[in-house]
Design an enzyme around this catalytic site. Structure first.
Site, PDB file in Angstrom:
ATOM      1  N   LYS A  10       0.780  -1.080  -0.238  1.00  0.00           N
ATOM      2  CA  LYS A  10      -0.071   0.219  -0.373  1.00  0.00           C
ATOM      3  C   LYS A  10       0.891   1.108   0.179  1.00  0.00           C
ATOM      4  CE  LYS A  10      -4.485  -1.421   1.539  1.00  0.00           C
ATOM      5  NZ  LYS A  10      -5.521  -1.299   2.440  1.00  0.00           N
TER       6      LYS A  10
ATOM      7  N   LYS B 105      -4.586  -9.723  -6.966  1.00  0.00           N
ATOM      8  CA  LYS B 105      -5.780 -10.023  -5.715  1.00  0.00           C
ATOM      9  C   LYS B 105      -7.012  -9.597  -6.662  1.00  0.00           C
ATOM     10  CE  LYS B 105      -5.404  -7.497  -1.734  1.00  0.00           C
ATOM     11  NZ  LYS B 105      -5.735  -7.223  -0.747  1.00  0.00           N
TER      12      LYS B 105
ATOM     13  N   LYS C 153     -10.840  -3.708  -4.090  1.00  0.00           N
ATOM     14  CA  LYS C 153     -12.038  -2.862  -4.038  1.00  0.00           C
ATOM     15  C   LYS C 153     -10.514  -1.330  -4.896  1.00  0.00           C
ATOM     16  CE  LYS C 153     -13.598  -3.743   0.654  1.00  0.00           C
ATOM     17  NZ  LYS C 153     -12.881  -3.951   2.323  1.00  0.00           N
TER      18      LYS C 153
HETATM   19  P1  TYM Z   1     -10.785  -6.016   3.760  1.00  0.00           P
HETATM   20  O1  TYM Z   1     -11.853  -5.056   3.591  1.00  0.00           O
HETATM   21  O2  TYM Z   1      -9.832  -5.699   2.897  1.00  0.00           O
HETATM   22  O3  TYM Z   1     -11.826  -7.815   2.926  1.00  0.00           O
HETATM   23  C1  TYM Z   1     -12.339  -7.743   3.701  1.00  0.00           C
HETATM   24  C2  TYM Z   1     -12.207  -9.444   3.505  1.00  0.00           C
HETATM   25  O4  TYM Z   1     -12.371 -10.199   2.612  1.00  0.00           O
HETATM   26  C3  TYM Z   1     -11.277 -10.856   2.165  1.00  0.00           C
HETATM   27  N1  TYM Z   1     -10.684 -10.396   1.346  1.00  0.00           N
HETATM   28  C4  TYM Z   1     -10.507 -11.490   0.204  1.00  0.00           C
HETATM   29  N2  TYM Z   1     -10.507 -12.661   0.312  1.00  0.00           N
HETATM   30  C5  TYM Z   1      -9.865 -13.479  -1.125  1.00  0.00           C
HETATM   31  N3  TYM Z   1      -9.861 -12.864  -2.563  1.00  0.00           N
HETATM   32  C6  TYM Z   1     -10.059 -11.919  -2.059  1.00  0.00           C
HETATM   33  N4  TYM Z   1      -9.412 -11.541  -3.713  1.00  0.00           N
HETATM   34  C7  TYM Z   1     -10.297 -10.976  -1.051  1.00  0.00           C
HETATM   35  N5  TYM Z   1     -10.355  -9.468  -1.236  1.00  0.00           N
HETATM   36  C8  TYM Z   1     -10.142  -9.426  -0.224  1.00  0.00           C
HETATM   37  C9  TYM Z   1      -9.644 -10.204   2.806  1.00  0.00           C
HETATM   38  O5  TYM Z   1      -8.989 -10.998   3.260  1.00  0.00           O
HETATM   39  C10 TYM Z   1     -10.900  -9.651   5.105  1.00  0.00           C
HETATM   40  O6  TYM Z   1     -11.204 -11.234   4.960  1.00  0.00           O
HETATM   41  N6  TYM Z   1      -7.839  -5.200   7.670  1.00  0.00           N
HETATM   42  C11 TYM Z   1      -8.503  -5.860   6.929  1.00  0.00           C
HETATM   43  C12 TYM Z   1     -10.138  -5.622   7.955  1.00  0.00           C
HETATM   44  C13 TYM Z   1     -10.144  -6.097   9.498  1.00  0.00           C
HETATM   45  C14 TYM Z   1      -9.974  -7.336  10.269  1.00  0.00           C
HETATM   46  C15 TYM Z   1     -10.009  -6.560  11.540  1.00  0.00           C
HETATM   47  C16 TYM Z   1     -10.111  -8.266   9.791  1.00  0.00           C
HETATM   48  C17 TYM Z   1      -9.850  -4.583  10.275  1.00  0.00           C
HETATM   49  N7  TYM Z   1      -9.354  -5.770  11.518  1.00  0.00           N
HETATM   50  C18 TYM Z   1      -9.695  -8.048  12.313  1.00  0.00           C
HETATM   51  C19 TYM Z   1     -10.025  -9.473  10.597  1.00  0.00           C
HETATM   52  C20 TYM Z   1     -10.047  -9.205  12.294  1.00  0.00           C
HETATM   53  C21 TYM Z   1      -9.078  -5.440   6.080  1.00  0.00           C
HETATM   54  O7  TYM Z   1      -8.451  -4.552   5.391  1.00  0.00           O
HETATM   55  O8  TYM Z   1      -9.744  -6.576   5.085  1.00  0.00           O
END
Ligand code: TYM
Length: 330
Positions: free
Chosen positions: A110, A194, A197
């Site tokens: 990032k 991947k 968003k």
């Molecule tokens: P975020 O908002 O990027 O994504 C949410 C969830 O979706 C999964 N994900 C994917 N899985 C498979 N293929 C993909 N292309 C893909 N893109 C996204 C992510 O792995 C995630 O599970 N840091 C985290 C949010 C967070 C969090 C936490 C998660 C904040 N605190 C505590 C677990 C526990 C994030 O930015 O996810």
């Protein structure tokens, strides 16, 4: 077994989120106590628009409920409504080491070349994520593969905190990652990136809000190769785009890639893509209709979030207090 996971309320929910996380959260509601939150504090680590953030929290809550998260069974809330997340995060920032955070690949990706001008929050992001999890003494954290390193960091932080302060307060969590393509859904335009968003091309992802025609169009235009589908998984090696589309189909239908190939071997993408588009429309269109209904009643969404936050505050208070006592603050 206690399940905790979060999603950033930025952009719209896409197929990667759905297969990698949300639909697995939905299934876990039957097996465990679950807490799911909108990570609005994390959303502040990159430039965010205040007016947009407010509506996106509500919108993402609607998307989760439309996908099957039941606020009557799961605790659904906005991270910022539970100040204990930020308070524990500070204590854990004093436990986590610079070297650990410097190795986080998400920060490197990032920040890119703009390391010096990145926010400090982007760097310490995984410590707040550790607090999110450790605050509830979660045993399982269902996430996509991209979050695995962050969950492992939360484990390291928990173990060091416990050792430093001679306590067993923090529970080292397990990353709980789905099998097959669901763990890492790739971009429709580039099988080595991947689905995300933040990809500037909307054609790279399927959003929950895409209508049926757009879903079909995105699949039709998805990058592939001219070869037909092989008989076994090993032969998909080196064909990232083909493997991704087959993996998506398998995940959507709840079948193995082997089963799917047994059925479609020898078929070209001209035939396979319409079948995939149909499967995606069947998955997404009912969720999209529920989403539209839920969005029409913002007061009901806010009420779910208020109730969820109250429950989360209750559940988190004892851990925060015990952590403060452990470090000598109380
Ligand atoms: P975020 O908002 O990027 O994504 C949410 C969830 O979706 C999964 N994900 C994917 N899985 C498979 N293929 C993909 N292309 C893909 N893109 C996204 C992510 O792995 C995630 O599970 N840091 C985290 C949010 C967070 C969090 C936490 C998660 C904040 N605190 C505590 C677990 C526990 C994030 O930015 O996810």
């Amino acid at each position: 077994m206690r399940v905790v996971s979060g999603i950033q309320p930025t952009g719209s929910l896409h197929l990667g989120n759905l297969l990698g996380a949300i639909l697995r959260w939905v299934r876990m509601q039957d097996e465990a106590e679950c807490l799911f939150f909108l990570a609005d504090l994390h959303a502040l680590t990159v430039n965010s628009d205040p007016a947009q953030l407010r509506t996106q929290v509500r919108d993402m809550a609607a998307a989760l409920i439309a996908s099957g998260i039941d606020p009557a069974r799961s605790t659904l809330f906005a991270q910022s409504a539970v100040p204990a997340h930020s308070e524990l995060a500070w204590l854990l920032q004093c436990t986590a080491r610079m070297g650990w955070l410097s190795r986080m690949t998400q920060f490197k990706d990032k920040a890119g070349k703009n390391r010096e001008s990145s926010s400090v929050g982007l760097f310490t992001y995984p410590v707040l994520q550790a607090a999110d999890i450790l605050l509830y003494r979660a045993s399982h954290v269902p996430v996509g593969e991209d979050q695995k390193q962050h969950i492992e960091l939360a484990r390291d932080i928990a173990v060091k905190f416990n050792t430093d302060f001679d306590t067993d307060l923090l529970v080292p969590p397990e990353p709980f990652i789905g099998g097959g393509a669901a763990a890492r859904v790739m971009s429709l335009r580039d099988g080595s990136a991947k689905m995300s968003k933040s990809d500037p091309s909307d054609m790279s992802r399927i959003n929950l809000t895409d209508d049926n025609d757009l879903i079909a169009q995105k699949i039709r235009k998805a990058r592939t190769d001219p070869e037909p589908l092989p008989e076994n998984v090993a032969l998909l090696e080196g064909r990232a785009e083909a493997r991704n589309l087959v993996g998506i189909m398998a995940a959507v239908q709840g079948r193995s890639v082997e089963q799917l190939l047994a059925e479609h071997a020898g078929q070209g993408f001209g035939a396979f893509k319409p079948a995939l588009a149909d499967a995606l429309v069947a998955l997404i269109s009912p969720i999209r209709s529920r989403l539209q209904q839920l969005r029409a009643d913002p007061a009901a969404l806010d009420a779910h979030l208020v109730a969820g936050a109250e429950r989360a505050r209750e559940l988190s208070a004892p851990t925060l207090l015990a952590a403060q006592q452990a470090v000598g603050l109380r």
